[in-house]
Design a protein around this motif. Structure first.
Motif, PDB file in Angstrom:
ATOM      1  N   TYR A  46       0.837  -1.118   0.007  1.00  0.00           N
ATOM      2  CA  TYR A  46      -0.027   0.018  -0.029  1.00  0.00           C
ATOM      3  C   TYR A  46       0.855   1.024  -0.088  1.00  0.00           C
ATOM      4  CZ  TYR A  46      -4.136  -2.968   0.741  1.00  0.00           C
ATOM      5  OH  TYR A  46      -5.142  -4.016   0.601  1.00  0.00           O
ATOM      6  N   TYR A 106      -3.842   8.334  -5.306  1.00  0.00           N
ATOM      7  CA  TYR A 106      -4.106   6.856  -4.875  1.00  0.00           C
ATOM      8  C   TYR A 106      -4.335   5.975  -6.382  1.00  0.00           C
ATOM      9  CZ  TYR A 106      -5.274   7.489  -0.178  1.00  0.00           C
ATOM     10  OH  TYR A 106      -5.313   7.597   1.286  1.00  0.00           O
ATOM     11  N   LYS A 110      -4.287   0.012  -3.875  1.00  0.00           N
ATOM     12  CA  LYS A 110      -4.739   1.038  -2.756  1.00  0.00           C
ATOM     13  C   LYS A 110      -6.236   1.753  -3.429  1.00  0.00           C
ATOM     14  CE  LYS A 110      -2.714   4.574   0.130  1.00  0.00           C
ATOM     15  NZ  LYS A 110      -1.539   5.288   0.372  1.00  0.00           N
ATOM     16  N   LEU A 111      -6.402   2.232  -4.389  1.00  0.00           N
ATOM     17  CA  LEU A 111      -7.371   2.629  -4.677  1.00  0.00           C
ATOM     18  C   LEU A 111      -8.802   1.945  -4.828  1.00  0.00           C
ATOM     19  CD1 LEU A 111      -9.141   5.170  -6.022  1.00  0.00           C
ATOM     20  CD2 LEU A 111      -8.301   4.618  -8.307  1.00  0.00           C
TER      21      LEU A 111
END
Length: 166
Positions: A46, A106, A110-111
């Motif tokens: 991340y 992002y 992660k997004l």
């Protein structure tokens, strides 16, 4: 007061504005962790540091016992239940949230994971299992009008709480 929600739902905007209107102390746990280097490692997947929850609790304990504090963070399961009289989980529609997170840089997993977290109400469920049901409230956080409505609602709650507890 605890503000929870996926990154990008407006916790910081709401928390800072509430603090300026009430004189309460606003604490963004992410910023506090960064300043005090309250981490226990780094998550490569991340691309972010891993919070040292015990050190965060130690850092906040004195401030929380004084009262009048607004805490802003996305997770809540490590905060002591006794710290909060009310918990607000901010919710944002995915179309708004996607754009906000993309604008913050992002991308990829992660997004997607943050959008899924919002879709599946992960943080709301975490709050419901961490605190008494009657103190956990969801608030829509899509537009500036939502922000104003939320501020008005929270101000009314604080005024009522002060009357009831002083």
């Amino acid at each position: 007061v605890l503000f929870l929600g996926t990154p990008g739902v407006g916790k910081t905007t709401l928390g800072k504005e509430l603090a300026s209107r009430t004189g309460m102390t606003y604490i963004n746990v992410g910023d506090m962790a960064k300043e005090g280097e309250l981490y226990e490692g780094f998550d490569e997947e991340y691309d972010c540091p891993i919070l040292d929850e015990d050190r965060v609790i130690d850092e906040l304990e004195d401030k929380m016992s004084e009262g009048g504090v607004i805490i802003d963070y996305h997770g809540c399961d490590f905060f002591p239940e006794r710290w909060f009289h009310i918990v607000f989980v901010l919710r944002t529609e995915n179309s708004f949230l996607y754009d906000r997170l993309e604008n913050r840089g992002y991308k990829g997993k992660k997004l997607q994971d943050n959008i899924q977290c919002e879709i599946f109400q992960t943080l709301y469920e975490e709050a419901m299992s961490s605190y008494k049901e009657e103190i956990v409230h969801q608030l829509p956080s899509n537009t500036p009008e939502d922000l104003e409505r939320n501020l008005d609602q929270i101000m009314q709650w604080i005024e009522q709480w002060m009357k009831d507890n002083n």
